[in-house]
Design an enzyme around this catalytic site. Structure first.
Site, PDB file in Angstrom:
ATOM      1  CD  GLU A 290      22.289  21.677   6.472  1.00 42.04           C
ATOM      2  OE1 GLU A 290      21.700  20.836   5.751  1.00 42.04           O
ATOM      3  OE2 GLU A 290      23.471  22.029   6.263  1.00 42.04           O
TER       4      GLU A 290
ATOM      5  CD  GLU B 255      26.741  20.865   8.336  1.00 45.78           C
ATOM      6  OE1 GLU B 255      26.825  20.727   7.093  1.00 45.78           O
ATOM      7  OE2 GLU B 255      25.837  20.366   9.026  1.00 45.78           O
TER       8      GLU B 255
END
Length: 503
Positions: free
Chosen positions: A175, A294
């Protein structure tokens, strides 16, 4: 009783692609009680000689998880892998800025690799491209995958692991588009770093595959431009691009909540388009496949997590208690992933134990949350070839636009001569049933082998340690197959697994 009708159009020759079993992956981060009190608890009566919880291992094995991402997540952007190896008494306790806790490092990289063998899974390892970079990424790969004769490979042997771990799947950071991330970067900065880290790692071990960071969610302001810019820099060195997405029902609008599968489908399509555009601009030969590493429902614990005392060790954090409607959405999200099996090759339910997880533990046992069951059923039965399932079904209006009342996909397994249909009826009116039909005359001499149903009158019903079987599937579905025509009645708000087997 009002009746809705849904028709599946299935042709065994119209195929989306083979299921990559890694689409049924999961995730263990050094966060909350995922590791400590989750997979590892030496003082537990359930622990084995290494401190691994055997009751958790048993539940993980039932899920049939082929790959588990580790050690993060946000945690990895401040991760010093060297702190997690070697004699435990010499490992430092360190500050984790991502989750504002103290990490004891008593469970580290080598212990996780031992755990993966016991869990019958493989490691998807993430490297720190936040506060660290190329050198640290290269060194942990050397420690992990080189047999011996070099500094870090011999260090692993000195630590007691003679044979290499041979980790084949590596995430290049986590991320990195997120301002909350240690070492947050622009898309160009990240793309250059991912390219050079990936290049060095593949020079060291050409057999590995690498995953570049995509956007942290569809709602990120840089979505789209991030993927395009980063991939333009690292296309030649990466094999997959990641997607992350969590959903919640904060407005308590269950119809909109279940409609999130529409948004997820669009997210996947948009990222595929960007990957293909970069391939065209680069005049490339390879497709960039997707790693949806995710995904889950996450919102129940948000308020409670604000009360956690900073700098504690493995607090009760992100411990969502999942209800029945969460299980319906998880089933729908898995169906959505499968409907893109030609490009989504890896996916990780985040996470596996205690932290937004299908499995919960206490000092007195472990139990299955509601979302455990759709994952278990689809993971075990959803192997084979995904057929291009077209669905005729009524729609309803949601915040995502026109939303079908039925999410469904069909998977053909030629080895076992089965056809399995997964379906979620999102109609929330208890008095209404849906009639499902399909012309399956191509599947000659097949019979209905099982029809498993997950249904409950209360969308908010949960499983607890005291009442672990409140929401569980049953095998008393009513599907029939006569003269090649399948029919089944699907009650409102229900998930179905219909398996047909050749006689």
């Amino acid at each position: 009783m009002i009746l809705k009708k849904a028709t599946l159009h299935v042709n065994k020759h119209f195929q989306i692609g083979e299921v990559d079993n890694r689409i049924y992956g999961s995730f263990i981060e050094h966060l909350g009680r995922a590791v400590y009190e989750g997979i590892y608890q030496p003082d537990s009566p359930f622990a084995d000689e290494q401190g691994m919880r055997k009751d958790v291992l048993d539940l993980v094995e039932q899920l049939n998880v082929p790959v588990v991402r580790y050690p993060g997540g946000n945690f990895v952007s401040g991760y010093r892998w060297e702190d997690s190896v070697g004699p435990k008494e010499e490992r430092p306790s360190t500050i984790d800025l991502a989750w504002r806790v103290i990490e004891s490092n008593q469970f580290g990289f080598n212990e996780f690799m031992d755990w993966t063998k016991k869990a019958k899974t493989e490691c998807m390892m993430a490297v720190n491209l936040g506060t660290r970079g190329i050198e640290a990424a290269k060194n942990i790969l050397e420690y992990s995958n080189i047999k011996g004769g070099s500094y870090y490979s011999d260090l692993r042997r000195k630590h007691g692991w003679e044979e290499p771990h041979n980790v084949k799947l590596w995430c290049l950071g986590n991320e990195m588009d997120g301002p909350w991330q240690e070492g947050h970067k622009t898309a160009y900065e990240y793309g250059r770093l991912a390219s050079e880290a990936g290049r060095a790692m593949k020079m060291l071990d050409p057999t590995i595959e690498t995953v570049a960071c995509g956007s942290s969610s569809l709602t990120m302001p840089t979505f789209g431009t991030w993927e395009d810019t980063a991939l333009m820099e690292c296309y030649d060195q990466v094999d997959y691009l990641s997607l992350h997405q969590y959903y919640g029902n904060r407005e308590n609008n269950s119809a909109d909540f279940l409609a999130n599968t529409v948004a997820m489908d669009q997210f996947i399509k948009q990222v595929i388009s960007i990957c293909d555009a970069v391939k065209a601009k680069k005049r490339g030969k390879k497709d960039i496949h997707l790693s949806f590493d995710e995904w889950n429902v996450w919102y129940h614990s948000n308020e409670q997590d604000q009360k956690i005392e900073p700098w504690s060790q493995h607090p009760h954090q992100l411990e969502d208690v999942y209800n029945f409607e969460d299980a319906l959405l998880v089933a729908g999200m898995m169906i959505t992933l499968l409907r893109h099996a030609n490009r989504v090759k890896i996916a990780c339910l985040a996470q596996l134990v205690n932290v937004i997880a299908p499995i919960m533990t206490s000092d007195t046992g472990a139990w299955k949350q509601t979302i455990y069951y759709p994952f278990e059923l689809i993971s075990n039965l959803g192997r084979g070839t995904v057929l291009n399932t077209e669905i005729q079904v009524p729609f309803y209006e949601s915040k995502h636009g026109d939303t079908p009342f039925l999410d469904s996909v069909a998977i053909m397994n030629e080895e076992y001569e089965t056809l399995t249909i997964f379906a979620v009826n999102k109609d929330l009116k208890p008095s209404e049933e849906m009639e499902l039909s399909a012309d399956l005359r191509q599947f000659e001499n097949y019979i209905v082998d099982k029809h498993v149903v997950l249904v409950h009158d209360d969308l908010k019903a949960v499983n607890t340690e005291e009442n672990p079987n409140n929401v569980t599937p049953h095998a008393n579905g009513n599907a029939t197959l006569e003269n090649g025509h399948l029919q089944a009645m699907l009650p409102a708000q229900s998930f179905h697994v219909i398996t047909l087997k050749k006689q």
